[in-house]
Design a protein around this motif. Sequence first.
Motif, PDB file in Angstrom:
ATOM      1  N   UNK A  77       0.816  -1.213   0.000  1.00 29.37           N
ATOM      2  CA  UNK A  77       0.000   0.000   0.000  1.00 29.37           C
ATOM      3  C   UNK A  77       0.851   1.265   0.000  1.00 29.37           C
ATOM      4  N   UNK A  78       2.022   1.191   0.619  1.00 31.09           N
ATOM      5  CA  UNK A  78       2.928   2.339   0.571  1.00 31.09           C
ATOM      6  C   UNK A  78       3.358   2.626  -0.863  1.00 31.09           C
ATOM      7  N   UNK A  79       3.557   1.566  -1.634  1.00 31.16           N
ATOM      8  CA  UNK A  79       4.037   1.733  -3.008  1.00 31.16           C
ATOM      9  C   UNK A  79       2.935   2.161  -3.968  1.00 31.16           C
ATOM     10  N   UNK A  80       1.750   1.572  -3.849  1.00 26.55           N
ATOM     11  CA  UNK A  80       0.706   1.849  -4.841  1.00 26.55           C
ATOM     12  C   UNK A  80      -0.313   2.867  -4.352  1.00 26.55           C
ATOM     13  N   UNK A  81      -0.189   3.304  -3.091  1.00 25.00           N
ATOM     14  CA  UNK A  81      -1.198   4.189  -2.520  1.00 25.00           C
ATOM     15  C   UNK A  81      -1.069   5.643  -2.914  1.00 25.00           C
ATOM     16  N   UNK A  82      -0.003   6.004  -3.607  1.00 34.24           N
ATOM     17  CA  UNK A  82       0.140   7.373  -4.103  1.00 34.24           C
ATOM     18  C   UNK A  82      -0.011   7.372  -5.620  1.00 34.24           C
ATOM     19  N   UNK A  83      -0.393   8.495  -6.154  1.00 35.18           N
ATOM     20  CA  UNK A  83      -0.596   8.587  -7.597  1.00 35.18           C
ATOM     21  C   UNK A  83       0.734   8.414  -8.325  1.00 35.18           C
ATOM     22  N   UNK A  84       0.756   7.492  -9.276  1.00 33.59           N
ATOM     23  CA  UNK A  84       1.938   7.274 -10.106  1.00 33.59           C
ATOM     24  C   UNK A  84       1.533   7.372 -11.567  1.00 33.59           C
ATOM     25  N   UNK A  85       2.524   7.507 -12.417  1.00 35.67           N
ATOM     26  CA  UNK A  85       2.259   7.747 -13.838  1.00 35.67           C
ATOM     27  C   UNK A  85       2.888   6.630 -14.670  1.00 35.67           C
ATOM     28  N   UNK A  86       2.141   5.557 -14.949  1.00 38.74           N
ATOM     29  CA  UNK A  86       2.715   4.459 -15.730  1.00 38.74           C
ATOM     30  C   UNK A  86       2.923   4.799 -17.198  1.00 38.74           C
ATOM     31  N   UNK A  87       2.234   5.828 -17.675  1.00 43.93           N
ATOM     32  CA  UNK A  87       2.389   6.254 -19.065  1.00 43.93           C
ATOM     33  C   UNK A  87       1.924   7.697 -19.179  1.00 43.93           C
ATOM     34  N   UNK A  88       2.272   8.323 -20.262  1.00 43.92           N
ATOM     35  CA  UNK A  88       1.913   9.723 -20.462  1.00 43.92           C
ATOM     36  C   UNK A  88       0.396   9.881 -20.499  1.00 43.92           C
ATOM     37  N   UNK A  89      -0.088  10.830 -19.717  1.00 41.93           N
ATOM     38  CA  UNK A  89      -1.508  11.129 -19.718  1.00 41.93           C
ATOM     39  C   UNK A  89      -2.331  10.309 -18.750  1.00 41.93           C
ATOM     40  N   UNK A  90      -1.691   9.443 -17.947  1.00 45.23           N
ATOM     41  CA  UNK A  90      -2.442   8.560 -17.058  1.00 45.23           C
ATOM     42  C   UNK A  90      -1.787   8.503 -15.689  1.00 45.23           C
ATOM     43  N   UNK A  91      -2.588   8.670 -14.649  1.00 52.06           N
ATOM     44  CA  UNK A  91      -2.130   8.511 -13.275  1.00 52.06           C
ATOM     45  C   UNK A  91      -2.964   7.431 -12.601  1.00 52.06           C
ATOM     46  N   UNK A  92      -2.308   6.652 -11.738  1.00 52.54           N
ATOM     47  CA  UNK A  92      -2.941   5.478 -11.141  1.00 52.54           C
ATOM     48  C   UNK A  92      -2.633   5.446  -9.649  1.00 52.54           C
ATOM     49  N   UNK A  93      -3.602   5.001  -8.865  1.00 53.85           N
ATOM     50  CA  UNK A  93      -3.389   4.751  -7.445  1.00 53.85           C
ATOM     51  C   UNK A  93      -4.234   3.555  -7.038  1.00 53.85           C
ATOM     52  N   UNK A  94      -3.951   3.009  -5.856  1.00 49.85           N
ATOM     53  CA  UNK A  94      -4.728   1.850  -5.432  1.00 49.85           C
ATOM     54  C   UNK A  94      -4.422   1.443  -4.006  1.00 49.85           C
ATOM     55  N   UNK A  95      -5.203   0.510  -3.518  1.00 48.58           N
ATOM     56  CA  UNK A  95      -4.977  -0.110  -2.216  1.00 48.58           C
ATOM     57  C   UNK A  95      -5.122  -1.616  -2.386  1.00 48.58           C
ATOM     58  N   UNK A  96      -4.506  -2.348  -1.481  1.00 47.81           N
ATOM     59  CA  UNK A  96      -4.526  -3.799  -1.586  1.00 47.81           C
ATOM     60  C   UNK A  96      -4.913  -4.402  -0.243  1.00 47.81           C
ATOM     61  N   UNK A  97      -5.629  -5.503  -0.298  1.00 48.34           N
ATOM     62  CA  UNK A  97      -5.947  -6.284   0.895  1.00 48.34           C
ATOM     63  C   UNK A  97      -5.456  -7.706   0.658  1.00 48.34           C
ATOM     64  N   UNK A  98      -4.711  -8.239   1.621  1.00 43.16           N
ATOM     65  CA  UNK A  98      -4.088  -9.549   1.459  1.00 43.16           C
ATOM     66  C   UNK A  98      -4.701 -10.578   2.391  1.00 43.16           C
ATOM     67  N   UNK A  99      -4.666 -11.799   1.935  1.00 43.34           N
ATOM     68  CA  UNK A  99      -5.068 -12.936   2.760  1.00 43.34           C
ATOM     69  C   UNK A  99      -4.241 -14.131   2.301  1.00 43.34           C
ATOM     70  N   UNK A 100      -4.330 -15.215   3.028  1.00 48.66           N
ATOM     71  CA  UNK A 100      -3.638 -16.434   2.627  1.00 48.66           C
ATOM     72  C   UNK A 100      -4.360 -17.620   3.241  1.00 48.66           C
TER      73      UNK A 100
END
Length: 224
Positions: free
Chosen positions: A63-86
């Motif tokens: 969540x630390x890595x994907x929880x902030x807005x990032x730009x995988x390509x020009x014109x697009x920003x992405x963010x997210x959260x994750x929930x884990x189980x096993x």
Amino acid sequence: MASTHTGALFSVRITGAWRRTPASTPAHHEPAAMARNHLRQQTAAILRKHCVLNLPAAEDATNTAIGTWSCPMEGLEVTGTVHLDTTAHDCALAQEHIRRRQAQDLAHEAELRRLTHLQTLLADRDLRRMWWIAQFPDRFSECDALKEALQDLPSPHDAEAEEDDIRRDIRRFTDQLLSDLHAPQQRDLFLTALIQTLRALGHDELTAAAAAFQSQPAPRSEPT
């Protein structure tokens, strides 16, 4: 998704969002698909470094890595959260991996002690002769050939002493270097170069320590 232990898997649920950057148009015709793929790749890369036995740590890191807005390509920003189980099966598999690794480490440590002891025996002339007689009592005449084959085999203690000498030389060099930095400008220049070098090498803790040392006021010499 895969964990640091082969076969032990995380159950992952990713919640994500994407947006167009201002005054730009995504280069991909399916920005949502690009966003999902980006979050999956980021999550998978992080989880491969974590164990299923410590879900909170793995979840926090992801969540630390994907929880902030990032730009995988020009014109697009992405963010997210994750929930884990096993599952219990995956936990048991991870525990078995850890148990086997510990057993291997113990075996390697025992082998290293055995080889170190053997090196100690073979490096000493008298002990080598006694060891050879005990091992091969009917081949005493070949002991000289063993000596020739070993040549100047060092004792493990000699190797440790050599390492201590190197450390002592480094400390002596460092002490002399620091004692020669009389002017505050010299001290600041040296620390700046040191910080840049440590940062380039990726030594974050040493970089922080050097930066803290740099922030301290330089000692002033007493007037004579």
